[in-house]
Scaffold this motif. Structure first.
Motif, short mmCIF file in Angstrom:
data_model
loop_
_atom_site.label_atom_id
_atom_site.label_comp_id
_atom_site.label_asym_id
_atom_site.label_seq_id
_atom_site.Cartn_x
_atom_site.Cartn_y
_atom_site.Cartn_z
N UNK A 174 3.92 13.12 -10.08
CA UNK A 174 4.50 14.24 -9.38
C UNK A 174 3.73 14.45 -7.87
N UNK A 175 3.27 13.28 -7.40
CA UNK A 175 2.75 13.29 -5.89
C UNK A 175 3.82 13.31 -4.98
N UNK A 210 0.81 -1.00 -0.20
CA UNK A 210 0.16 0.04 0.11
C UNK A 210 0.65 1.10 0.03
N UNK A 211 0.66 2.31 -0.87
CA UNK A 211 1.38 3.56 -1.12
C UNK A 211 0.47 4.65 -0.92
N UNK A 212 0.86 5.61 -0.17
CA UNK A 212 -0.41 6.66 0.22
C UNK A 212 0.55 7.99 -0.28
N UNK A 213 0.29 9.01 -1.23
CA UNK A 213 0.90 9.93 -1.56
C UNK A 213 -0.29 11.10 -1.71
N UNK A 214 0.31 12.61 -1.48
CA UNK A 214 -0.44 13.56 -1.50
C UNK A 214 -0.16 14.35 -2.88
N UNK A 215 -1.15 14.96 -3.50
CA UNK A 215 -1.09 15.55 -4.78
C UNK A 215 -1.69 16.97 -4.40
N UNK A 216 -0.96 17.85 -5.31
CA UNK A 216 -1.46 19.31 -5.47
C UNK A 216 -2.14 19.79 -6.56
N UNK A 276 4.13 10.21 4.08
CA UNK A 276 4.67 10.05 5.26
C UNK A 276 5.81 11.43 5.56
N UNK A 277 5.99 11.91 4.32
CA UNK A 277 6.96 13.22 4.36
C UNK A 277 6.28 14.21 4.90
N UNK A 278 4.73 14.19 4.90
CA UNK A 278 4.08 15.40 5.09
C UNK A 278 3.60 15.36 6.64
N UNK A 279 3.03 13.91 6.97
CA UNK A 279 2.51 13.81 8.00
C UNK A 279 3.35 13.44 9.35
#
Length: 244
Positions: A236-237, A175-181, A241-244
């Motif tokens: 591009x996301x 499972x991978x979770x990323x954040x996008x802008x 974990x780098x954000x939270x």
């Protein structure tokens, strides 16, 4: 052979000659229709009226093409909230290779403990699970909240809540979770070659917007457009974990 037309003639107790006479066409023309040739639209309607059936029952493929539909459209839901909970669960349970989710918060999924368990279970058997959430600090997340009438801070808070609920999945292999802008034109949910696409509309909350159920039938298809879009956002996301 057009079996639908042949059976309709049998039920109506009519012969090809009867149809030809009624429509004032050559009997050979009706024979060609039975062999599979598609009649002119006015003849299709006339035959349907004569046989007391729906035109779509006699030439379903022709009607779908005329209406701009394709075999890859499996269903259209008027609102996301009309998609049954069982559909969401069976949709993700069916995945054998890949599950993808592209949303701003996807809070309605994150709050479903049963669905989160399904995602973890699919990952445990080798299914790749990728989840893209909006970066709470992204101006596009705030803008979407304003567009929906809930406010930018509310949308950002929804993303934060979703991150908290999704966090246990970050410890699951596969499972991978990323954040996008990015600007989110549609929310995309993928299970292998099938997609549920939540269409976004200005001023309309996502639960009120339509959902189309699409399956990828060939490389150059409607589904491919959304699959490619997901991949561009993913590249591009940033890792959550780098954000939270």
């Amino acid at each position: 052979m057009n079996e639908n037309l042949r059976h309709a003639l049998i039920r109506a107790r009519l012969q090809p000659l009867d149809v030809a006479t009624h429509l004032t066409v050559d009997p050979k023309t009706v024979t060609r229709w039975l062999a599979g040739r598609i009649p002119h639209p006015r003849h299709r309607l006339a035959v349907a009226d004569l046989l007391h059936v729906d035109e779509n029952d006699l030439w379903p493929d022709s009607i779908r093409q005329r209406r701009g539909l394709s075999n890859e459209i499996k269903a259209v839901y008027p609102h996301r909230w009309t998609v049954p909970a069982d559909t969401w669960r069976s949709f993700f349970e069916s995945a054998s290779k890949e599950i993808c989710i592209l949303v701003y918060s996807g809070l309605f999924l994150a709050e479903d403990a049963g669905l989160l368990r399904i995602l973890a279970e699919r990952a445990a058997v080798g299914v790749r699970v990728r989840i893209l959430l909006g970066d709470p600090e992204s101006p596009h997340v705030a803008a979407r909240g304003v567009e929906e009438g809930t406010g930018g801070d509310v949308m950002a808070a929804r993303v934060e809540n979703a991150l908290t609920l999704y966090r246990p999945l970050q410890d699951v292999d596969g499972v991978e979770i990323r954040l996008h802008r990015t600007v989110l034109y549609n929310s995309i949910y993928r299970a292998d070659d099938e997609l549920l696409v939540n269409l976004h509309a200005y001023g309309t909350r996502a639960p009120e917007a339509p959902v189309i159920y699409v399956t990828q039938t060939e490389r150059d298809s409607t589904a491919t457009t959304y699959l490619d879009s997901f991949e561009r956002v993913w590249r591009n996301a940033m890792t959550a974990s780098k954000h939270t």
